[in-house]
Write a protein that holds these residues in place. Structure first.
Motif, PDB file in Angstrom:
ATOM      1  N   LEU A  94       0.859  -1.162  -0.034  1.00  0.00           N
ATOM      2  CA  LEU A  94       0.001  -0.124  -0.115  1.00  0.00           C
ATOM      3  C   LEU A  94       0.853   1.307   0.052  1.00  0.00           C
ATOM      4  O   LEU A  94       0.595   2.371  -0.764  1.00  0.00           O
ATOM      5  N   ILE A  95       2.005   1.510   0.773  1.00  0.00           N
ATOM      6  CA  ILE A  95       2.804   2.352   0.794  1.00  0.00           C
ATOM      7  C   ILE A  95       3.463   2.689  -0.537  1.00  0.00           C
ATOM      8  O   ILE A  95       3.394   3.872  -1.130  1.00  0.00           O
ATOM      9  N   VAL A  96       4.109   1.490  -1.094  1.00  0.00           N
ATOM     10  CA  VAL A  96       4.477   1.761  -2.516  1.00  0.00           C
ATOM     11  C   VAL A  96       3.705   2.170  -3.574  1.00  0.00           C
ATOM     12  O   VAL A  96       3.779   3.129  -4.564  1.00  0.00           O
ATOM     13  N   GLY A  97       2.312   1.750  -3.598  1.00  0.00           N
ATOM     14  CA  GLY A  97       1.293   2.133  -4.401  1.00  0.00           C
ATOM     15  C   GLY A  97       1.010   3.536  -4.193  1.00  0.00           C
ATOM     16  O   GLY A  97       0.718   4.234  -5.209  1.00  0.00           O
ATOM     17  N   HIS A  98       0.859   3.727  -2.870  1.00  0.00           N
ATOM     18  CA  HIS A  98       0.633   5.380  -2.648  1.00  0.00           C
ATOM     19  C   HIS A  98       1.844   6.307  -3.178  1.00  0.00           C
ATOM     20  O   HIS A  98       1.512   7.380  -3.843  1.00  0.00           O
ATOM     21  N   THR A 116      -4.286   1.237 -10.132  1.00  0.00           N
ATOM     22  CA  THR A 116      -3.203   0.939 -11.079  1.00  0.00           C
ATOM     23  C   THR A 116      -1.803   0.976 -10.368  1.00  0.00           C
ATOM     24  O   THR A 116      -1.020   0.300 -10.572  1.00  0.00           O
ATOM     25  N   SER A 117      -1.831   1.918  -9.427  1.00  0.00           N
ATOM     26  CA  SER A 117      -0.346   1.865  -8.792  1.00  0.00           C
ATOM     27  C   SER A 117      -0.118   0.659  -7.923  1.00  0.00           C
ATOM     28  O   SER A 117       0.983   0.296  -7.663  1.00  0.00           O
ATOM     29  N   ILE A 118      -1.216   0.252  -7.212  1.00  0.00           N
ATOM     30  CA  ILE A 118      -1.158  -1.067  -6.382  1.00  0.00           C
ATOM     31  C   ILE A 118      -0.654  -2.046  -7.255  1.00  0.00           C
ATOM     32  O   ILE A 118       0.306  -3.086  -6.927  1.00  0.00           O
ATOM     33  N   ALA A 119      -1.303  -2.240  -8.398  1.00  0.00           N
ATOM     34  CA  ALA A 119      -0.701  -3.331  -9.608  1.00  0.00           C
ATOM     35  C   ALA A 119       0.813  -3.105  -9.867  1.00  0.00           C
ATOM     36  O   ALA A 119       1.379  -4.144 -10.012  1.00  0.00           O
TER      37      ALA A 119
END
Length: 177
Positions: free
Chosen positions: A131-135, A147-150
């Protein structure tokens, strides 16, 4: 430096984005060194000293390369330093929790409740870091959260797969056996 730490904590809490961090090469070098140290510590706990330097260098190199590639493809390389400062710094922030969970592995072999806590905690840390990296990616790439989580899951999976494939197939020299 205190402001950088506060910003990293806020990024890890999903309340700020990487633009809160300076785009400093000096900070990137510090974050990369801290990340390498935490990666080496995790590798040592998981694999003893089996190819410790190779694992650490590969982890750092692949992490830097994957994010560079994602930012380059989306023409956002101007955000590379801030993005990497956020990714590396938040990873280092999670290291004490990971060390605790790794330290629980030994007692967990004989006591099931500890095994359950260690397992659930590990899953929780993996999900939270994703979640942090997706954020971070959502802010850096200006894309949707799903999309960022993917992209975060794909990047972490690619790094893990490459590390597992390359480092498991490396045989130590005959003189070291």
């Amino acid at each position: 430096m205190a402001q950088v730490l506060i910003s990293l904590v806020e990024i890890a809490r999903l309340r700020r984005d990487p633009s809160a961090l300076p785009a400093s090469i000096a900070l990137l070098v510090i974050m990369a060194a801290a990340y390498a140290g935490s990666s080496a510590l995790q590798s040592w706990l998981l694999h003893d000293d089996d190819r410790l330097l190779a694992r650490t260098a590969a982890d750092l190199g692949l992490t830097l390369a994957i994010f560079w590639l994602v930012l380059a493809v989306t023409r956002r390389l101007n955000r590379y330093r801030q993005t990497m400062n956020a990714v590396l710094g938040t990873s280092v922030l999670l290291t004490p929790l990971l060390m605790l969970l790794l330290a629980l592995q030994q007692p967990a072999e004989t006591y099931y409740p500890i095994k359950l806590v260690a397992w659930a905690g590990s899953i929780g840390v993996i999900v939270w870091y994703t979640l942090i990296v997706g954020h971070i990616l959502r802010s850096a790439l200006e894309i949707g959260f799903a999309t960022s989580i993917a992209i975060a899951i794909t990047g972490n999976t690619a790094i893990s797969a490459v590390l597992a494939l390359t480092l498991s197939s490396i045989e130590p020299p005959v003189s070291m056996r």
